[in-house]
Write an enzyme that holds these catalytic residues in place. Structure first.
Site, PDB file in Angstrom:
ATOM      1  N   LYS A 165      -0.583  49.716 119.859  1.00 24.61           N
ATOM      2  CA  LYS A 165       0.257  49.160 121.154  1.00 24.61           C
ATOM      3  C   LYS A 165      -0.257  49.972 122.237  1.00 24.61           C
ATOM      4  CE  LYS A 165       4.016  47.170 122.226  1.00 24.61           C
ATOM      5  NZ  LYS A 165       4.807  46.030 121.832  1.00 24.61           N
ATOM      6  N   ASP A 208       3.831  42.509 126.367  1.00 21.66           N
ATOM      7  CA  ASP A 208       5.050  42.997 126.209  1.00 21.66           C
ATOM      8  C   ASP A 208       5.894  43.156 127.412  1.00 21.66           C
ATOM      9  OD1 ASP A 208       6.654  44.904 123.784  1.00 21.66           O
ATOM     10  OD2 ASP A 208       6.654  46.039 125.678  1.00 21.66           O
TER      11      ASP A 208
HETATM   12  P1  NDP Z   1       9.692  41.188 129.872  1.00 23.05           P
HETATM   13  O1  NDP Z   1       8.976  42.004 130.895  1.00 23.05           O
HETATM   14  O2  NDP Z   1       9.377  39.572 130.085  1.00 23.05           O
HETATM   15  O3  NDP Z   1      11.416  41.388 130.220  1.00 23.05           O
HETATM   16  C1  NDP Z   1      12.162  42.562 130.217  1.00 23.05           C
HETATM   17  C2  NDP Z   1      13.579  42.288 130.639  1.00 23.05           C
HETATM   18  O4  NDP Z   1      14.284  43.550 130.359  1.00 23.05           O
HETATM   19  C3  NDP Z   1      13.636  41.903 132.214  1.00 23.05           C
HETATM   20  O5  NDP Z   1      14.684  41.157 132.041  1.00 23.05           O
HETATM   21  C4  NDP Z   1      13.856  43.484 132.760  1.00 23.05           C
HETATM   22  O6  NDP Z   1      14.460  43.261 133.909  1.00 23.05           O
HETATM   23  C5  NDP Z   1      14.641  44.004 131.817  1.00 23.05           C
HETATM   24  N1  NDP Z   1      15.076  45.513 131.644  1.00 23.05           N
HETATM   25  C6  NDP Z   1      16.191  46.047 132.037  1.00 23.05           C
HETATM   26  N2  NDP Z   1      16.027  47.252 131.961  1.00 23.05           N
HETATM   27  C7  NDP Z   1      14.676  47.778 131.743  1.00 23.05           C
HETATM   28  C8  NDP Z   1      13.977  48.802 131.778  1.00 23.05           C
HETATM   29  N3  NDP Z   1      14.841  49.960 131.731  1.00 23.05           N
HETATM   30  N4  NDP Z   1      12.849  48.646 131.447  1.00 23.05           N
HETATM   31  C9  NDP Z   1      12.163  47.421 131.124  1.00 23.05           C
HETATM   32  N5  NDP Z   1      12.776  46.472 131.282  1.00 23.05           N
HETATM   33  C10 NDP Z   1      14.107  46.558 131.634  1.00 23.05           C
HETATM   34  O7  NDP Z   1       9.465  41.728 128.381  1.00 23.05           O
HETATM   35  P2  NDP Z   1       9.788  41.170 127.226  1.00 23.05           P
HETATM   36  O8  NDP Z   1      10.927  40.251 127.099  1.00 23.05           O
HETATM   37  O9  NDP Z   1       8.452  40.876 126.723  1.00 23.05           O
HETATM   38  O10 NDP Z   1      10.149  42.435 126.018  1.00 23.05           O
HETATM   39  C11 NDP Z   1      11.446  42.774 126.061  1.00 23.05           C
HETATM   40  C12 NDP Z   1      11.571  43.440 125.013  1.00 23.05           C
HETATM   41  O11 NDP Z   1      11.417  42.855 123.671  1.00 23.05           O
HETATM   42  C13 NDP Z   1      11.031  44.989 124.732  1.00 23.05           C
HETATM   43  O12 NDP Z   1      11.702  45.838 124.116  1.00 23.05           O
HETATM   44  C14 NDP Z   1       9.578  44.527 123.998  1.00 23.05           C
HETATM   45  O13 NDP Z   1       9.145  45.695 123.686  1.00 23.05           O
HETATM   46  C15 NDP Z   1      10.441  43.532 122.984  1.00 23.05           C
HETATM   47  N6  NDP Z   1       9.526  42.758 122.354  1.00 23.05           N
HETATM   48  C16 NDP Z   1       8.574  41.745 122.938  1.00 23.05           C
HETATM   49  C17 NDP Z   1       7.800  40.810 122.483  1.00 23.05           C
HETATM   50  C18 NDP Z   1       7.111  39.872 123.258  1.00 23.05           C
HETATM   51  O14 NDP Z   1       6.825  38.873 122.610  1.00 23.05           O
HETATM   52  N7  NDP Z   1       7.135  39.807 124.517  1.00 23.05           N
HETATM   53  C19 NDP Z   1       7.626  40.508 121.099  1.00 23.05           C
HETATM   54  C20 NDP Z   1       8.597  41.727 120.300  1.00 23.05           C
HETATM   55  C21 NDP Z   1       9.356  42.675 121.054  1.00 23.05           C
HETATM   56  P3  NDP Z   1      13.719  43.483 135.348  1.00 23.05           P
HETATM   57  O15 NDP Z   1      12.895  42.330 135.536  1.00 23.05           O
HETATM   58  O16 NDP Z   1      14.474  43.816 136.339  1.00 23.05           O
HETATM   59  O17 NDP Z   1      12.434  44.396 135.086  1.00 23.05           O
HETATM   60  O1  2IT Z   2       6.677  44.199 120.106  1.00 20.29           O
HETATM   61  C1  2IT Z   2       5.949  43.344 119.743  1.00 20.29           C
HETATM   62  O2  2IT Z   2       5.709  42.823 118.604  1.00 20.29           O
HETATM   63  C2  2IT Z   2       5.069  42.743 120.785  1.00 20.29           C
HETATM   64  N1  2IT Z   2       5.279  42.843 121.984  1.00 20.29           N
HETATM   65  C3  2IT Z   2       4.197  41.503 120.457  1.00 20.29           C
HETATM   66  C4  2IT Z   2       3.005  42.101 119.937  1.00 20.29           C
HETATM   67  C5  2IT Z   2       1.922  40.826 119.732  1.00 20.29           C
HETATM   68  O3  2IT Z   2       0.664  41.423 119.335  1.00 20.29           O
HETATM   69  O4  2IT Z   2       1.975  39.779 119.896  1.00 20.29           O
END
Ligand code: NDP
Ligand code: 2IT
Length: 445
Positions: free
Chosen positions: A125, A165
């Site tokens: 990561k 992420d």
């Molecule tokens: P994004 O940046 O696309 O979205 C994050 C969302 O969470 C936004 O709506 C954000 O609001 C909100 N949020 C609220 N509070 C917080 C905070 N304190 N810190 C950060 N964000 C906040 O991220 P993802 O959707 O990609 O990721 C969301 C979660 O899923 C994370 O935990 C990530 O690690 C996990 N994840 C992501 C994957 C991926 O493929 N993208 C894969 C597996 C897990 P605002 O817009 O106001 O910041």
């Molecule tokens: O938390 C996660 O699994 C991710 N943000 C996706 C990682 C990836 O390599 O696609």
């Protein structure tokens, strides 16, 4: 259990002030008691202390120039946590809260998640404390270029493969890839995943984490003989994971009644209009409050935490870590919610998790539920190696099969080690066993 407790003490001593990392390590290691009783060879190999120490941890300076000509400085990180089963694989997070404790918790979780996918990917990561909010397109570009100028020497299609992420989506991956290509002079598509479809990206990768989460829920409900259609869901967040979980949930007949961002949340009892939400949040990068302005059936509430007051059947935290603490867990249980599905990484504190399990809540743990994202990243790598691409239907079918297999393997591990139907313990054990065996087979590393 003595060995586990002793190891945790040692790990706490070695990693002071890394709260989130210690939380993630405790959550996994405390579920491994029955495994260590059956496998004395793991203690002999001191496997826990080895697993909790990253193979390599890189911190670097990222200096870049803002639109006013001022030089800004951020910290960049890449933790190459465990390469026993494949090249390090995991996302990059750009958020002001990023420090080594966050990157290590995410990298540690990634080891077991990636093992669960059944694909050959190790855990890693990275990220930065850069805040993309309020930055111009040019500032984001200059930051990404500066970040890659340092990162490029540490990554490669068979070495370490970053992706997105929080705060890192298609735009940032494109800019990072452009800089990598400029420096290396080579079209190594497999060096990053989540790329655009015109330059080596995979169909379904954008949707994969959210879609995969709902495929996992479908399998949980099928296994427990419960009907999914007609259930209500609350989804925290409105980023990549939340939006596509909402889309697939709605397709499956689930009514998504609330979503949030870091400023506040909207409640829409008629069911969130997901296309409108995607248009506002993903396409136009607006705040969630705009949704309520465009949708008469919706109300907007200030503050992200209140979302868990909304009564629902399924709680789907898809925003960030430690979203649900013990107080919110008590509210969720008291409201009659029966399912907690972790779309985000570690969205539940360890205390809240114990409360859920003690109160008969069925929990889908993050490392299983959100593994669809990294799985599809691995499918992107496979397509890049073949110099070929699969259709949407082909990738989607593979994703679905992977999610069903993760559920099956988690149930099998949970039952084998005396936990009954406990996906939290099962996912930890199944992921752990694969990595532990691979590490031991490769000697002392
Ligand atoms: P994004 O940046 O696309 O979205 C994050 C969302 O969470 C936004 O709506 C954000 O609001 C909100 N949020 C609220 N509070 C917080 C905070 N304190 N810190 C950060 N964000 C906040 O991220 P993802 O959707 O990609 O990721 C969301 C979660 O899923 C994370 O935990 C990530 O690690 C996990 N994840 C992501 C994957 C991926 O493929 N993208 C894969 C597996 C897990 P605002 O817009 O106001 O910041
Ligand atoms: O938390 C996660 O699994 C991710 N943000 C996706 C990682 C990836 O390599 O696609």
């Amino acid at each position: 259990m003595d060995y586990i407790k002793k190891s945790l003490e040692q790990i706490r001593e070695n990693n002071p002030h890394e709260e989130e990392f210690l939380q993630a390590v405790e959550e996994v290691f405390l579920s491994l008691g029955p495994v260590f009783e059956k496998h004395p060879e793991f203690e002999k190999a001191n496997i826990l202390q080895r697993m909790a120490e990253p193979e390599r941890q890189i911190k670097f300076r990222v200096s870049w120039e803002d639109d006013n000509g001022n030089v800004q400085v951020n910290s960049g990180y890449r933790v190459q946590f465990n390469g026993a089963i494949g090249p390090y694989k995991g996302g990059l997070r750009f958020h002001p809260s990023v420090y080594i404790g966050i990157i290590k918790f995410l990298g540690f979780e990634q080891i077991f998640k990636n093992a669960l996918t059944g694909l050959p990917i190790g855990g890693g990561k990275g990220g930065s404390n850069f805040n993309p909010k309020g930055k111009s397109e040019n500032e984001v570009r200059r930051f990404c270029e500066a970040f890659m100028k340092e990162l490029y020497r540490h990554i490669g299609p068979n070495v370490d493969v970053p992706a997105g992420d929080i705060g890192v989506g298609a735009r940032e991956i494109g800019l990072l890839y452009g800089e990598y290509r400029r420096i290396s002079g080579s079209f190594d598509a497999g060096v990053l995943t989540g790329k655009g479809l015109t330059y080596g990206g995979s169909l379904v990768r954008k949707e994969a984490t959210g879609f995969g989460a709902i495929y996992f829920v479908e399998e949980m409900f099928r296994y427990n003989n419960i009907k999914l259609e007609g259930k209500t869901a609350v989804i925290s967040g409105s980023g990549n994971v939340a939006l596509y979980a909402a889309k697939k949930a709605t397709e499956k007949g689930i009514r998504v009644i609330a979503m949030s961002d870091s400023d506040g949340y909207v409640v829409d009892e008629s069911g969130i209009d997901v296309d409108l939400m995607i248009n506002l949040k993903e396409v136009n990068r607006k705040r969630i409050s705009e949704y309520a302005k465009e949708r008469p059936s919706a109300t907007y509430h200030e503050g992200w935490e209140g979302i868990w007051d909304t009564v629902c059947d399924i709680a789907l935290p898809c925003a960030t870590q430690n979203d649900i603490d013990i107080e919110k867990a008590k509210k969720i249980v008291a409201a009659g919610t029966k399912f907690v599905i972790e779309g985000a990484n570690m969205p539940t504190t360890n205390e809240a998790m114990r409360y859920f399990l003690d109160n008969g809540i069925i929990v889908g743990p993050a490392k299983a539920v959100n593994a669809g994202g990294v799985s599809t990243s691995a499918l992107e790598m496979a397509q890049n190696s073949m110099k070929y691409s699969w259709t949407f239907e082909e990738v989607d079918a593979k994703l679905k099969e992977i999610m069903v297999n993760i559920h099956t393997h988690s149930v099998e591990a949970s039952e084998e080690y005396g936990y009954g139907y406990n996906l939290v313990a099962g996912a930890n054990i199944a992921g752990f066993l694969k990595v532990a065996h691979a590490m031991i087979a490769q000697g002392i590393y």
